[in-house]
Motif scaffolding. Structure first.
Motif, PDB file in Angstrom:
ATOM      1  N   CYS A  37       0.831  -1.214   0.000  1.00  0.00           N
ATOM      2  CA  CYS A  37       0.000   0.000   0.000  1.00  0.00           C
ATOM      3  C   CYS A  37       0.859   1.254   0.000  1.00  0.00           C
ATOM      4  CB  CYS A  37      -0.950   0.007   1.197  1.00  0.00           C
ATOM      5  SG  CYS A  37      -2.280  -1.185   1.054  1.00  0.00           S
ATOM      6  N   LYS A  38       1.887   1.254   0.820  1.00  0.00           N
ATOM      7  CA  LYS A  38       2.762   2.425   0.936  1.00  0.00           C
ATOM      8  C   LYS A  38       3.449   2.738  -0.391  1.00  0.00           C
ATOM      9  CE  LYS A  38       6.478   2.181   3.481  1.00  0.00           C
ATOM     10  NZ  LYS A  38       7.422   2.046   4.591  1.00  0.00           N
ATOM     11  N   LYS A  39       3.844   1.694  -1.125  1.00  0.00           N
ATOM     12  CA  LYS A  39       4.592   1.897  -2.360  1.00  0.00           C
ATOM     13  C   LYS A  39       3.707   2.094  -3.590  1.00  0.00           C
ATOM     14  CE  LYS A  39       8.473   1.629  -2.965  1.00  0.00           C
ATOM     15  NZ  LYS A  39       9.472   2.693  -3.035  1.00  0.00           N
ATOM     16  N   THR A  40       2.487   1.576  -3.568  1.00  0.00           N
ATOM     17  CA  THR A  40       1.673   1.605  -4.783  1.00  0.00           C
ATOM     18  C   THR A  40       0.517   2.599  -4.758  1.00  0.00           C
ATOM     19  OG1 THR A  40       0.332  -0.244  -3.985  1.00  0.00           O
ATOM     20  CG2 THR A  40       2.218  -0.784  -5.356  1.00  0.00           C
ATOM     21  N   VAL A  41       0.016   2.948  -3.591  1.00  0.00           N
ATOM     22  CA  VAL A  41      -1.101   3.901  -3.526  1.00  0.00           C
ATOM     23  C   VAL A  41      -0.501   5.309  -3.478  1.00  0.00           C
ATOM     24  CG1 VAL A  41      -3.129   4.642  -2.245  1.00  0.00           C
ATOM     25  CG2 VAL A  41      -2.571   2.219  -2.363  1.00  0.00           C
ATOM     26  N   LYS A  42      -0.420   5.927  -4.680  1.00  0.00           N
ATOM     27  CA  LYS A  42       0.266   7.215  -4.795  1.00  0.00           C
ATOM     28  C   LYS A  42      -0.660   8.360  -5.195  1.00  0.00           C
ATOM     29  CE  LYS A  42       4.621   5.024  -5.907  1.00  0.00           C
ATOM     30  NZ  LYS A  42       5.694   4.807  -6.864  1.00  0.00           N
ATOM     31  N   SER A  50      -5.643   5.379  -7.484  1.00  0.00           N
ATOM     32  CA  SER A  50      -5.111   4.091  -7.013  1.00  0.00           C
ATOM     33  C   SER A  50      -5.718   3.722  -5.655  1.00  0.00           C
ATOM     34  CB  SER A  50      -3.579   4.108  -6.953  1.00  0.00           C
ATOM     35  OG  SER A  50      -3.109   5.131  -6.126  1.00  0.00           O
ATOM     36  N   LEU A  51      -6.027   4.731  -4.830  1.00  0.00           N
ATOM     37  CA  LEU A  51      -6.711   4.472  -3.561  1.00  0.00           C
ATOM     38  C   LEU A  51      -8.130   3.957  -3.819  1.00  0.00           C
ATOM     39  CD1 LEU A  51      -6.824   4.581  -0.467  1.00  0.00           C
ATOM     40  CD2 LEU A  51      -7.573   6.960  -0.669  1.00  0.00           C
ATOM     41  N   VAL A  52      -8.818   4.568  -4.766  1.00  0.00           N
ATOM     42  CA  VAL A  52     -10.172   4.119  -5.121  1.00  0.00           C
ATOM     43  C   VAL A  52     -10.121   2.688  -5.656  1.00  0.00           C
ATOM     44  CG1 VAL A  52     -12.088   4.477  -6.751  1.00  0.00           C
ATOM     45  CG2 VAL A  52     -11.096   6.423  -5.542  1.00  0.00           C
ATOM     46  N   LEU A  53      -9.143   2.408  -6.521  1.00  0.00           N
ATOM     47  CA  LEU A  53      -8.998   1.062  -7.084  1.00  0.00           C
ATOM     48  C   LEU A  53      -8.731   0.039  -5.979  1.00  0.00           C
ATOM     49  CD1 LEU A  53      -8.919  -0.629  -9.665  1.00  0.00           C
ATOM     50  CD2 LEU A  53      -6.491  -0.121  -9.839  1.00  0.00           C
ATOM     51  N   LEU A  54      -7.893   0.406  -5.011  1.00  0.00           N
ATOM     52  CA  LEU A  54      -7.610  -0.485  -3.874  1.00  0.00           C
ATOM     53  C   LEU A  54      -8.889  -0.795  -3.100  1.00  0.00           C
ATOM     54  CD1 LEU A  54      -5.642  -1.836  -1.755  1.00  0.00           C
ATOM     55  CD2 LEU A  54      -5.672   0.378  -0.624  1.00  0.00           C
ATOM     56  N   LEU A  55      -9.647   0.238  -2.753  1.00  0.00           N
ATOM     57  CA  LEU A  55     -10.867   0.052  -1.953  1.00  0.00           C
ATOM     58  C   LEU A  55     -11.932  -0.737  -2.715  1.00  0.00           C
ATOM     59  CD1 LEU A  55     -11.059   3.591  -0.299  1.00  0.00           C
ATOM     60  CD2 LEU A  55     -10.302   1.445   0.750  1.00  0.00           C
ATOM     61  N   VAL A  56     -12.080  -0.446  -4.011  1.00  0.00           N
ATOM     62  CA  VAL A  56     -13.065  -1.174  -4.821  1.00  0.00           C
ATOM     63  C   VAL A  56     -12.651  -2.645  -4.952  1.00  0.00           C
ATOM     64  CG1 VAL A  56     -14.013  -1.404  -7.162  1.00  0.00           C
ATOM     65  CG2 VAL A  56     -13.909   0.837  -6.071  1.00  0.00           C
TER      66      VAL A  56
END
Length: 196
Positions: free
Chosen positions: A131-136, A140-146
């Motif tokens: 998360c630290k390296k890829t959610v920039k 990308s945060l929306v994609l992670l949560l979805v």
């Protein structure tokens, strides 16, 4: 030390001393490949994991193949892969001989429960690192949560989420490249107009 022997022994060590599969190996791979030997960067490792997750096969074996190939081409990839799978084959062969009798030993069952807790801790660390390296940015945060919601709550198969993520990533990348080309073209036209 010969580089091929070093590749083999490094990946054999990773394969022998990490439990819980490919994702649980991430901290040890980072220590051995990124921090100690500087064979790859942290971003490379995350990319290898992403590719390893979305291609057929075992993640840890795929990552070892990529890292070995990066060092010494095809032969490096083969040697690294062999290093990764040798301890697993050896340990699994021994365990398979006694697997039916494990349930007869309460101490072995308690040990496995302890291993499960340790693996959960490793996976939590890997998740945080990813998360630290890829959610920039916000998308990308929306994609992670979805993605998390689809897998955890809706029970969509992870393969579908992974393939959808690959397709979405390609689309977003193409749109960004297109925007950059248009911006460069616009700057070029402005420069020509200013020079005339």
């Amino acid at each position: 030390m010969n580089i091929y022997l070093e590749l083999y022994l490094t990946f054999a060590k990773i394969g022998a001393f990490t439990i819980g599969g490919g994702m649980a190996m991430m901290p040890m791979m980072q220590t051995e490949l990124v921090d100690k030997r500087h064979w790859i960067t942290e971003d490379d490792l995350i990319d290898y994991y992403a590719i390893g997750q979305s291609t057929p096969g075992i993640i840890a074996v795929n990552v070892s193949t990529f890292a070995g190939f990066r060092q010494k081409g095809i032969l490096g990839g083969i040697v690294s892969t062999l290093g990764m799978i040798t301890p697993c084959l050896f340990i699994i062969t021994i365990l398979a001989t006694f697997i039916n009798s494990v349930n007869d030993f309460p101490l072995a069952i308690k040990a496995l429960k302890g291993v499960n807790v340790a693996v959960a801790a490793l996976l939590t660390k890997v998740t945080y690192t990813f998360c630290k390296k890829t959610v920039k940015n916000w998308w990308s945060l929306v994609l992670l949560l979805v993605s998390f919601s689809l897998i955890f709550f809706v029970k969509v198969p992870s393969a579908i989420v992974i393939v959808s993520g690959v397709i979405l990533g390609l689309i977003v990348s193409a749109v960004q490249v297109n925007k950059e080309k248009k911006a460069l073209k616009s700057e070029s036209i402005d420069d020509k107009g200013g020079n005339e």
